[in-house]
Design a protein around this motif. Structure first.
Motif, mmCIF file in Angstrom:
data_model
loop_
_atom_site.group_PDB
_atom_site.id
_atom_site.type_symbol
_atom_site.label_atom_id
_atom_site.label_comp_id
_atom_site.label_asym_id
_atom_site.label_seq_id
_atom_site.Cartn_x
_atom_site.Cartn_y
_atom_site.Cartn_z
ATOM 1 N N THR A 2 -23.349 94.078 16.104
ATOM 2 C CA THR A 2 -22.351 93.084 16.541
ATOM 3 C C THR A 2 -20.953 93.515 16.098
ATOM 4 N N SER A 3 -19.976 93.353 16.980
ATOM 5 C CA SER A 3 -18.604 93.724 16.593
ATOM 6 C C SER A 3 -17.728 92.471 16.530
ATOM 7 N N ASP A 41 -12.826 88.389 25.487
ATOM 8 C CA ASP A 41 -13.068 87.980 26.870
ATOM 9 C C ASP A 41 -13.578 89.141 27.728
ATOM 10 N N SER A 42 -13.047 90.341 27.476
ATOM 11 C CA SER A 42 -13.453 91.493 28.305
ATOM 12 C C SER A 42 -14.773 92.086 27.838
ATOM 13 N N GLY A 43 -15.277 91.644 26.678
ATOM 14 C CA GLY A 43 -16.550 92.169 26.184
ATOM 15 C C GLY A 43 -16.380 93.412 25.315
ATOM 16 N N GLU A 44 -15.110 93.792 25.060
ATOM 17 C CA GLU A 44 -14.855 94.951 24.178
ATOM 18 C C GLU A 44 -15.428 94.687 22.780
ATOM 19 N N ILE A 45 -15.353 93.428 22.348
ATOM 20 C CA ILE A 45 -15.982 93.005 21.093
ATOM 21 C C ILE A 45 -16.812 91.741 21.364
ATOM 22 N N ASP A 46 -17.766 91.451 20.456
ATOM 23 C CA ASP A 46 -18.661 90.308 20.681
ATOM 24 C C ASP A 46 -18.051 88.993 20.207
ATOM 25 N N PRO A 184 -23.014 83.247 21.741
ATOM 26 C CA PRO A 184 -23.272 82.557 20.479
ATOM 27 C C PRO A 184 -24.485 83.102 19.737
ATOM 28 N N GLU A 185 -25.447 83.699 20.465
ATOM 29 C CA GLU A 185 -26.657 84.211 19.806
ATOM 30 C C GLU A 185 -26.326 85.389 18.881
ATOM 31 N N LYS A 186 -25.152 86.005 19.074
ATOM 32 C CA LYS A 186 -24.783 87.153 18.223
ATOM 33 C C LYS A 186 -24.056 86.720 16.944
ATOM 34 N N VAL A 187 -23.759 85.421 16.841
ATOM 35 C CA VAL A 187 -22.991 84.954 15.687
ATOM 36 C C VAL A 187 -23.948 84.654 14.540
ATOM 37 N N ASN A 188 -23.877 85.486 13.517
ATOM 38 C CA ASN A 188 -24.824 85.391 12.422
ATOM 39 C C ASN A 188 -24.039 85.215 11.118
ATOM 40 N N ILE A 189 -24.027 83.994 10.626
ATOM 41 C CA ILE A 189 -23.109 83.679 9.517
ATOM 42 C C ILE A 189 -23.857 83.528 8.208
ATOM 43 N N LYS A 190 -23.262 84.093 7.134
ATOM 44 C CA LYS A 190 -23.990 84.148 5.870
ATOM 45 C C LYS A 190 -23.814 82.890 5.013
#
Ligand SMILES: O=C(O)C(=O)Cc1ccccc1
Length: 282
Positions: A2-3, A41-46, A184-190
């Motif tokens: 994930t970026s 928005d362009s998908g360059e980063i997640d 949102p599935e890529k958002v993994n918060i500690k």
């Protein structure tokens, strides 16, 4: 992997928010808030993290306006970070305030230290940079007697000294940062969330007496607690506004859909900008 993009360079308050919330993901710095939002928005980063609101200076207009008018990306989280502003200089260069000819920082940081600058740096030129860390980087590359307003992480990142600590005008200084993502599935918060919020963008029917009162009653009789209401120009002419409302709960199955339907029946347009967890960095 994930970026995560953030308002950079390294040493910004935004980077502090990112480091305190995410683990070892790839982190990419952007020079400006719109560049960071565009990259999500362009998908360059997640995921993108940008500042939204400060306790002293209020909303970061650039962020909210860009999200309303240019690029719609769901808000998937909020990070609240304590903010301490320091005056940073190059080591062994300056012994007293009067020697400092210029003070550089992000416009929000300058505004949070307005009184301090007024009383101590009326002699100096105050200049705006794209971020606090960018100001620190500039100071470290300059041989002139100039200073930056920024945080401790920026001081160590760019090898600067803290000339004066805690120069923000009011002690309880915090900033809210938004986590933006189409995935949102890529958002993994500690961290554990300390609550939930929903942010709504509402356009009123034109020139209807009592419309705002009716909007607020839709929340009030359902006992929905609001934590913020703000108007922003629609940019279509003087007197035309959006209302941005934060509700202290997630978008449930009953109450908030009920509010939405009631407001639409009144002729309002309602857009949900996000329903998201809130993380507090203490
Ligand atoms: O410039 C920074 O360091 C930012 O992250 C933006 C900002 C500026 C001032 C307070 C909080 C965030």
């Amino acid at each position: 992997m994930t970026s995560i993009g953030y308002l950079g360079p390294k040493g910004t308050f935004t980077k502090i928010a990112v480091d305190a919330t995410f683990n070892g993901e790839h982190k990419e710095d952007y020079k400006t808030i719109p560049e960071c939002i565009d990259a999500v928005d362009s998908g360059e980063i997640d995921i993108g993290v940008v500042p939204l609101e400060n306790a002293i200076e209020g909303t970061v207009q650039l962020t909210i306006d860009y999200l309303i008018h240019q690029v719609r990306i769901p808000v998937v989280g909020e990070i609240v970070v304590p903010i301490q502003m320091h005056l940073l200089v190059r080591g062994n260069m300056i012994s007293e305030e009067a020697e400092i000819e210029e003070v550089h920082s992000h416009s929000h940081a300058i505004a949070q230290c307005q009184q301090y600058l007024h009383h101590h740096f009326n002699h100096a030129k105050v200049a705006v940079t794209t971020s606090t860390a960018r100001a620190a980087e500039m100071v470290s590359n300059s041989d002139k007697p100039i200073a930056a307003i920024g945080n401790r992480a920026a001081a160590s990142e760019y090898g600067l000294e803290i000339f004066k600590e805690n120069i923000h005008d009011y002690p309880n200084n915090h900033t809210r940062f938004l986590i933006l993502s189409h995935q949102p599935e890529k958002v993994n918060i500690k961290r554990e969330a300390k609550g939930e919020k929903t942010t709504l963008l509402i356009t009123l029917p034109s020139d209807k007496a009592g419309a705002l009162h009716q909007i607020l009653s839709a929340f009030a009789w359902r006992k929905l607690n609001l934590s913020k209401i703000e108007s922003r120009p629609t940019k279509t002419g003087l007197g035309n506004y959006f209302f941005i409302i934060d509700v202290n709960q997630s978008y449930d199955d009953i109450l908030l859909p009920g509010v939405k339907a009631e407001l639409e029946a009144l002729g309002c347009q309602v857009t949900i900008l996000g329903s998201y967890p809130v993380y507090d960095i203490l």
